[in-house]
Design an enzyme around this catalytic site. Structure first.
Site, PDB file in Angstrom:
ATOM      1  N   ASP A  11      51.944  50.072  40.643  1.00 64.44           N
ATOM      2  CA  ASP A  11      51.406  50.121  41.792  1.00 64.44           C
ATOM      3  C   ASP A  11      51.360  48.899  42.103  1.00 64.44           C
ATOM      4  O   ASP A  11      51.442  47.926  41.300  1.00 64.44           O
ATOM      5  CB  ASP A  11      49.993  50.964  41.547  1.00 64.44           C
ATOM      6  CG  ASP A  11      49.279  50.914  42.844  1.00 64.44           C
ATOM      7  OD1 ASP A  11      49.825  51.345  44.037  1.00 64.44           O
ATOM      8  OD2 ASP A  11      47.902  50.571  42.992  1.00 64.44           O
ATOM      9  N   SER A  12      50.689  48.695  43.324  1.00 62.99           N
ATOM     10  CA  SER A  12      50.419  47.332  43.794  1.00 62.99           C
ATOM     11  C   SER A  12      49.202  46.521  43.024  1.00 62.99           C
ATOM     12  O   SER A  12      48.970  45.425  42.987  1.00 62.99           O
ATOM     13  CB  SER A  12      50.062  46.993  45.320  1.00 62.99           C
ATOM     14  OG  SER A  12      49.016  48.068  45.510  1.00 62.99           O
ATOM     15  N   TYR A  43      50.086  46.324  49.467  1.00 63.36           N
ATOM     16  CA  TYR A  43      51.401  46.719  49.879  1.00 63.36           C
ATOM     17  C   TYR A  43      51.239  47.486  51.386  1.00 63.36           C
ATOM     18  O   TYR A  43      52.119  47.450  52.068  1.00 63.36           O
ATOM     19  CB  TYR A  43      51.954  48.106  48.862  1.00 63.36           C
ATOM     20  CG  TYR A  43      52.583  47.401  47.840  1.00 63.36           C
ATOM     21  CD1 TYR A  43      52.699  45.851  47.375  1.00 63.36           C
ATOM     22  CD2 TYR A  43      53.432  48.122  46.732  1.00 63.36           C
ATOM     23  CE1 TYR A  43      53.503  45.647  46.377  1.00 63.36           C
ATOM     24  CE2 TYR A  43      53.955  47.839  45.601  1.00 63.36           C
ATOM     25  CZ  TYR A  43      53.978  46.222  45.468  1.00 63.36           C
ATOM     26  OH  TYR A  43      54.670  45.957  44.365  1.00 63.36           O
ATOM     27  N   CYS A  74      52.148  54.642  43.490  1.00 64.25           N
ATOM     28  CA  CYS A  74      51.879  54.020  44.798  1.00 64.25           C
ATOM     29  C   CYS A  74      52.511  55.032  45.919  1.00 64.25           C
ATOM     30  O   CYS A  74      53.700  55.245  46.010  1.00 64.25           O
ATOM     31  CB  CYS A  74      52.547  52.670  44.795  1.00 64.25           C
ATOM     32  SG  CYS A  74      52.434  51.982  46.480  1.00 64.25           S
ATOM     33  N   GLU A 150      39.954  46.907  44.807  1.00 61.70           N
ATOM     34  CA  GLU A 150      40.316  45.696  44.119  1.00 61.70           C
ATOM     35  C   GLU A 150      39.489  44.865  43.890  1.00 61.70           C
ATOM     36  O   GLU A 150      39.531  44.074  42.797  1.00 61.70           O
ATOM     37  CB  GLU A 150      41.863  44.931  44.779  1.00 61.70           C
ATOM     38  CG  GLU A 150      42.983  45.885  45.017  1.00 61.70           C
ATOM     39  CD  GLU A 150      43.533  45.819  43.641  1.00 61.70           C
ATOM     40  OE1 GLU A 150      43.417  44.990  42.753  1.00 61.70           O
ATOM     41  OE2 GLU A 150      44.338  46.853  43.458  1.00 61.70           O
ATOM     42  N   CYS A 182      46.503  57.554  48.725  1.00 61.01           N
ATOM     43  CA  CYS A 182      46.521  56.362  48.313  1.00 61.01           C
ATOM     44  C   CYS A 182      45.985  56.174  46.956  1.00 61.01           C
ATOM     45  O   CYS A 182      45.019  56.728  46.919  1.00 61.01           O
ATOM     46  CB  CYS A 182      45.917  54.958  49.406  1.00 61.01           C
ATOM     47  SG  CYS A 182      45.887  53.492  48.538  1.00 61.01           S
ATOM     48  N   HIS A 184      44.435  53.897  45.225  1.00 66.52           N
ATOM     49  CA  HIS A 184      43.280  53.495  45.114  1.00 66.52           C
ATOM     50  C   HIS A 184      42.029  54.526  45.499  1.00 66.52           C
ATOM     51  O   HIS A 184      40.879  54.106  45.069  1.00 66.52           O
ATOM     52  CB  HIS A 184      43.185  52.176  45.892  1.00 66.52           C
ATOM     53  CG  HIS A 184      43.818  50.951  45.472  1.00 66.52           C
ATOM     54  ND1 HIS A 184      45.148  51.011  45.551  1.00 66.52           N
ATOM     55  CD2 HIS A 184      43.610  49.714  45.091  1.00 66.52           C
ATOM     56  CE1 HIS A 184      45.675  49.810  44.970  1.00 66.52           C
ATOM     57  NE2 HIS A 184      44.599  49.216  44.751  1.00 66.52           N
TER      58      HIS A 184
END
Ligand code: DGL
Length: 262
Positions: A11-12, A43, A74, A150, A182, A184
């Site tokens: 993933d990012s 991303y 992702c 994040e 997503c 996240h």
């Protein structure tokens, strides 16, 4: 027959840990190598060409690690680059959209919401995969949410306000379920539940992907015979930052190594 080579997961950033969690639950005897492209997160605002460069760089890294398959943890890459690179590698590459769409296709639901990054929404990948089953997909891009995760900001007033703004147009359409489009976002479910939404409202594509991964490994006789889960973590950005942030989401992050920094 078994295959004890590792499975690559990328993933990012920390988002893919929500997928790794489901993979470990479903496949507790496998070795996983997780890569978070934290130098290049987010991303979701990148062009397809930029995403292709990121995706190929990571897949080449996994190829050198002799993986038996790669999980694209992702949605942005699952939606935009997976199909384009799939045939360039001799290991199977599995993404989030197809298994989720297959699961959703059996729903009696008429209206479903999707929250995702700008690049995922633009691709219409979920919409195109689900609408042929007679279910209308209402999409909302949420460019501000990845940063909250994040940064480990999961409870602030600012987050609640932002979530409310993003969800309002979907709730006004009276959607019956919401796809967390997503990786996240599963970490934001507790914050979304504060807006009165119930657990069964959310669809986490990672759960469907983990089941599909197990099926795939089984069918192709690629399951491991390890007695326990083995995990290795790599990032392109700062290792300490990742270690600190990931603690909120996944207990087992021990050593983190830095790679792919240029
Ligand atoms: N977690 C990723 C996704 O599922 C990427 C988010 C981002 O870096 O913008 O789309």
């Amino acid at each position: 027959m078994e295959n004890n080579n590792p499975i690559g997961v990328f993933d990012s950033g920390v988002g893919g840990l929500s997928v790794l969690k489901e993979l470990v639950r479903e496949l507790p005897n496998e070795k996983f190598i997780y890569f978070g492209d934290t130098l290049r997160v987010p991303y979701g605002d990148k062009s397809i060409d930029e995403l292709l460069i990121c995706t190929r760089r990571i897949l080449d890294f996994f190829k050198a690690k002799e993986v038996k398959s790669v999980i694209v943890a992702c949605n942005t890459c699952s939606a935009n680059t997976l199909k384009l690179v799939k045939d360039e590698y001799d290991f199977e590459i599995l993404g989030l959209i197809e298994p989720a769409a297959k699961y959703i296709s059996s729903f009696k639901t008429q209206k479903i919401g999707l929250i995702a990054t700008t690049a995922t929404v633009k691709s219409n990948a979920y919409k195109n995969a689900i609408e042929p089953f007679g279910i209308k997909v209402f999409q909302q891009n949420c460019p501000k949410l990845v940063k909250f995760v994040e940064n480990g900001e999961l409870e602030s007033e600012n987050l609640q306000k932002t979530l409310k703004e993003y969800l309002k147009p979907l709730l006004d359409e009276q959607i019956e379920h919401l796809i967390l489009g997503c990786t996240h976002y599963p970490f934001l479910v507790p914050a979304m539940k504060k807006l009165g939404l119930k657990d069964d409202f959310f669809i986490n594509p990672a759960v469907c992907l983990a089941i599909k991964t197990k099926e795939f490994l089984k069918q192709n006789k690629l399951l491991n015979n390890l007695r326990k889960t083995e995990l290795e973590f790599f990032v392109s950005g700062d290792t300490e930052d990742f270690k600190r942030n990931s603690k909120l989401f996944f207990d087992e992050v021990a050593e983190v190594k830095q790679v792919l920094t240029d």
